[in-house]
Each structure stands twice: as C-alpha cells, then as structure tokens.
Design a protein around this motif. Structure first.
Motif, PDB file in Angstrom:
ATOM      1  N   SER A 110      30.870 -32.881   6.066  1.00 17.57           N
ATOM      2  CA  SER A 110      29.600 -33.499   6.470  1.00 17.57           C
ATOM      3  C   SER A 110      29.451 -34.867   5.821  1.00 17.57           C
ATOM      4  N   ASP A 161      26.194 -30.539  11.527  1.00 16.73           N
ATOM      5  CA  ASP A 161      24.756 -30.578  11.229  1.00 16.73           C
ATOM      6  C   ASP A 161      24.148 -31.767  11.971  1.00 16.73           C
ATOM      7  N   ARG A 220      21.494 -33.160  11.729  1.00 18.67           N
ATOM      8  CA  ARG A 220      20.678 -34.039  10.887  1.00 18.67           C
ATOM      9  C   ARG A 220      21.494 -35.189  10.303  1.00 18.67           C
ATOM     10  N   LEU A 265      24.182 -28.019  20.549  1.00 18.50           N
ATOM     11  CA  LEU A 265      23.594 -28.529  19.317  1.00 18.50           C
ATOM     12  C   LEU A 265      22.672 -29.718  19.555  1.00 18.50           C
TER      13      LEU A 265
END
Length: 563
Positions: free
Chosen positions: A152, A173, A175, A198
């Motif tokens: 990430s 992720d 975000r 997603l």
C-alpha cells in the motif's frame, strides 16, 4: 521516462483523479533465486518442496478470500484451486523426470499451461495471468523470500503496472489507491472486474504505462480512458473538483432506478454467495439479476444432494424475500471448472460443453438443481426466476423452459451466443425473459480473447457489432412485452447504461458498488435522451466514437426532461 504525454487505454471504472505514479513491479529478488541450489534436491524431495510451496500459496489466496466478497472472493477461491491443480503438479513432475531442477520444472510446467490456455483463447486465457501469479508466489516460497505483491502506498497514489494479479487487486485500499493503470488486460479481465467492485477508477491496456516516471503526477480519466502526463495543475484540479462533486451526488442517490422523467429501470445486483447477498441488500437495489450458482461449488469434488443445494441457495435468497432473484443454473466449464460437472481435456472449453450443455449428457444434474431452487424459493419467499447460460437454439430454450415451469417458476435464458441474439424474438416465444451476458456476447461476437491486450479494443462492449446484437434483443423484448435485462459488466458503465435503456433494456444487473453511479446518471436524463444516446452509439464506427457521441448526447440532455 515519460514526463509529458497523453496515453490512451480502455476505460473500465469511471472517475477522475490526479496523483503521483507508483510503479508496481512483480519481480522476485534475483539474488535469492541465484543462490538457491535446486540441484541438491532429488525428484522426491523437489516434488515435496513444490507441494509445500503451492499449499502455502493456495492457503494465502483462501485467507485473502475470507476478507473479500463478491467477485474478489470468487477470483481468489478459483486461484487457490488452480494452485492445487493436479495437472500442473503432474507437469512439474514430468519436467523433473526429464532432468530439470525444481525451479526449471516449475517454470516449464507453468509455461506449458500458459501456452495451452492462451491457445484456447476466450475465458480460459483469463487463467494465464493467474498461473503466472501462482508461479511467482510459489517461486518466492521455494527460495525463501516473501511473496511478491502490492505494498500500500504511503500517500494516495496512482498504481501503474504491467498487470495486477487477482490477489493484489482484491487487497487494494481505495483510500490510498486513487486509480489503476495497467499496460495489459481488457475490460473484462479480473483486474477490471475487481476494480469495478472496489470502485477504483481504472484504465487498462495503456501502451507505454510502464514508462511513466515514478512520483510524477498524472491525470487519470476512467470515463474516457485518457492518462494525461503534465496536465495543467489548475485545470486538472478544477476537473477533479467537478468530478468529486458528481461523486457526492452519486453517493447520495438512494433509488429506485428511473430516468429523469420517471420511466422505471430496475437496478439489481450480481451475487454469488450468502456474504455477497447480505452485502448487496444494503445497497439501493431492487433484487438480484444474477445469482451465479456455480461459484458456490468451485471447491466441491462431489455434487451436493437436492437438500444441501436448497440450503445453500436459501442463504443467498433469504435477504431478498419478496423481491425478484434471477438464478442462473450452473455456468460451469471453461474458466470455472466444477469437478462434479465439467468435462476434462476439452480442446477448446470456451466453445465446448459448458453451461446448459452440461445437462445434455447428464440431465439429472439440471433436474436436481431445479428441484433445489424450487425448495429454496418456497423456504425464503423470494420471487425466483431461473435462467440457463450458453443457450444457442430455440429448441434448447423451449426444453429448459418446460422443465422450469414444471416447478412453477419463471423461465429465461441468457443471450451470450450471437445465434441467440439473432433469434431473440423466437426465444421470447418460449421463455418469459432474456438476460444479456455482455462479457461472453462480446467475446464470441468479436472472436477475441478478452485477456489479449492487443485485442482489448475488440473485447469492448461498446463495439458496434455487440451493440447491434443488444439492440436486436431489446427490441424483441419490446415487441413481445417481456423483460430484457443486462447482467454483464456493461451494465455497470453509467454511460452505456443510459444507451442500453434507450435501446429498450428494462433492467441492469451489476456489482452492488456500481449501482449508485448508474442510478444517479440515469436520473439526470429523460427517456428520450436515452433513446438519442442509443442511436448515437449504434451509429458510431468504433468504441471511442460511441463513448464520445453518447457523452455528448447525455451532457446536452441533462436536466432537459419534462417536469
């Protein structure tokens, strides 16, 4: 390295973002591979080491699947099964007996199956990238280094890669991953499907993507497929702010699906298991348009009896009691082998005995499934419709419909084979509804492997020939007064969804994460504008032209519907 340019790929997930590039490379530490001495292992020891490594890889996929859902979980479970495949193990053993060391045997066995799958084309070619990921992860375990994968980013970034493995994509992720840009892959690849679930803006098949400079800001437009390097910061920020405002409107949309002038459009969910069903019911959907029953059984070696099947189906149906749930009978075969149903050793499984064709030589398989679906419907109170995949003739449709109606259920078929689309009006003489599976329809219409990057422009649902077949099918539904839905990935594209409604499609089934974007877009334009969008798409000569033409029509028609 590129510092100022405009790259073009196939848009998969809409959204406009600006962020720094993080290039993902999937190499194993070359030093660890170089110092690993596989020659000290005899055949027995080498095969034992291989077994331990692939079991660790498979367990890793399964562990990731427990924290995923929907398409992501499905892909991971299938990859675990592929890692444990006996045919792959036999190929490794054959290479060992030919005198190769363990690492050479692994490479040779994977290359052998990658070649076979690639030659098969179609859905089987999808597994080639999965096999390469299995090889990398197995190699890592053998030489004693961590499995390769995406780390990430420390700050929100745009991930750029040659391709992304299913395990990597499923763990992203949203975000911190602003967008995905890949050099390989098509609009229905595993990366694309998971990115859509997603909600991460995504563009695939972008030639030259790996030449982008690490840390360089790029503008990614998941609607047009443009990746812009060196965009004017002020203009880019304005565009991103406008897109963010649109996304806020999308997030606020709560259904039900309808055009701006009140013409209803059913927006329904694709589900595969109890977990995805329980998640889907939390979104503003009006039922289920595709329950993929085969994905409940990918790890089963024996066929569950009627009662066990009924219990499994009931768990999926129960959250939608009182609503329509469209259940697809086993679409086993090709890239979704089910041990108790599919044929082994077919030369071209994508064009072989899959879907409804499995029942031709094993009629009890379908009969037992239909009995179980009937029991699950009675137990849950869901309004169950049943459809068959891979139907090619009217006679097949009529025979299937007869069996379904004997059990008091509505019968339909999927339109995935061009022959079925061309005979849609006759299909509707014998069934109650049609559902268009755009992934397979596109593949079979264009004779193009959906994983071939060089052919990504052909595996695009916006292709004129594919749109013509969809329009033929939808028009047949209008004439017959019967529903025609779309349950392929095309339904999740907000632009294309408007054109599909203009063609006469009555329902759109998609990953639940895509529902708000589609519903919000439909709510901005009237039915007449949708019809104009359909005409513009059908008149275009290529996918890019169709997208541009539809976008122009929809932008001009926003807010123009009568009050």
């Amino acid at each position: 390295m590129l510092t100022h340019s405009t790259l073009l790929g196939t848009p998969v997930v809409p959204g406009l973002v600006v962020g720094p590039v993080v290039v993902v490379r999937a190499e194993i530490d070359a030093t660890a591979v170089a110092v690993f001495d596989a020659s000290v292992l005899d055949e027995h020891a080498a095969l034992a080491a291989y077994d331990v490594a692939v079991e660790a890889v498979a367990a890793g996929y399964e562990e990731r699947a427990t924290s995923a859902s929907g398409a992501a979980a499905e892909v991971l479970v299938a990859s675990a099964g592929l890692a444990r495949d006996r045919g792959l193990r036999s190929a490794v053993r054959k290479h060992l007996r030919a005198g190769e060391d363990l690492l050479g045997a692994l490479s040779g066995a994977v290359a052998q199956f990658v070649g076979i799958f690639t030659d098969m084309g179609g859905l089987m070619a999808e597994r080639a990238s999965d096999l390469r990921d299995i090889e990398r992860r197995t190699l890592a375990h053998l030489v004693g280094v961590p499995e390769p994968g995406v780390v990430s980013p420390a700050t929100p970034s745009v991930l750029v890669a040659e391709d992304l493995a299913p395990a990597d994509t499923a763990g992203l992720d949203p975000r911190v991953v602003l967008a995905l840009v890949t050099e390989r892959g098509g609009p229905t690849s595993h990366t694309a499907i998971i990115a859509r679930q997603l909600g991460i803006p995504c563009v695939v098949g972008v030639a030259g993507a790996l030449d982008l400079s690490e840390g360089l800001d790029v503008l990614v437009d998941g609607t047009t497929g443009v990746v812009e390097v060196g965009a004017d910061p002020v203009v880019a920020d304005e565009r991103v702010r406008a897109d963010r405002a649109r996304r806020a409107e999308v997030a606020a949309w709560s259904g039900p699906g309808a055009t701006a002038d009140g013409v209803p459009v059913k927006l329904v969910a694709n589900v595969a298991d109890p977990e995805s069903s329980a998640s889907a019911v939390q979104e503003p959907v009006e039922g289920v348009g595709l329950f993929r029953t085969e994905l409940c059984f990918l790890n089963r070696t024996d066929e569950p009896d009627v009662d066990e099947q009924a219990a499994i189906y009931a768990e999926v149906l129960r959250p939608f009691a009182g609503q329509v749930v469209v259940v697809r009978t086993l679409d086993a075969g090709s890239d979704k082998p089910v041990a108790f149903a599919t044929h082994v050793g077919e030369d071209n499984p994508a064009l072989g005995v899959r879907g409804l064709r499995l029942s031709f030589g094993n009629p009890g398989l379908l009969a037992r499934q239909l009995d179980a679906i009937r029991l699950a419907a009675d137990d849950t109170g869901a309004e169950v419709w049943v459809m068959a995949p891979m139907v090619a003739t009217v006679a097949e449709a009529a025979d299937f419909a007869g069996q379904v109606r004997e059990r008091g259920l509505k019968a339909g078929v999927m339109i995935e084979v061009p022959a079925a689309a061309l005979l849609a009006h006759r299909m509707l003489e014998v069934v109650d509804f049609l559902s268009i599976g755009t992934n397979d329809l596109t593949q079979y219409t264009m004779a193009a492997d959906r994983m071939a990057t060089d052919l990504a422009h052909l595996t695009d649902s916006w292709q004129p020939a594919v749109l013509q077949l969809i329009a033929i099918t939808a028009h047949a539904g209008q004439q017959a007064g019967k529903p025609v839905g779309v349950c392929g990935e095309a339904a999740a594209d907000p632009l294309l969804a408007c054109a599909l409604v203009g063609m006469g499609v009555t329902s759109l089934s998609m990953a639940p994460a895509a529902v708000r974007a589609v519903g919000a877009r439909l709510a901005t334009v009237g039915a007449e504008t949708c019809e104009e969008a359909a005409e513009a798409a059908l008149a275009a000569s290529d996918p890019a032209g169709a997208r541009a033409a539809v976008l122009q029509v929809l932008d001009a028609g926003e807010g123009s519907a009568p009050a």
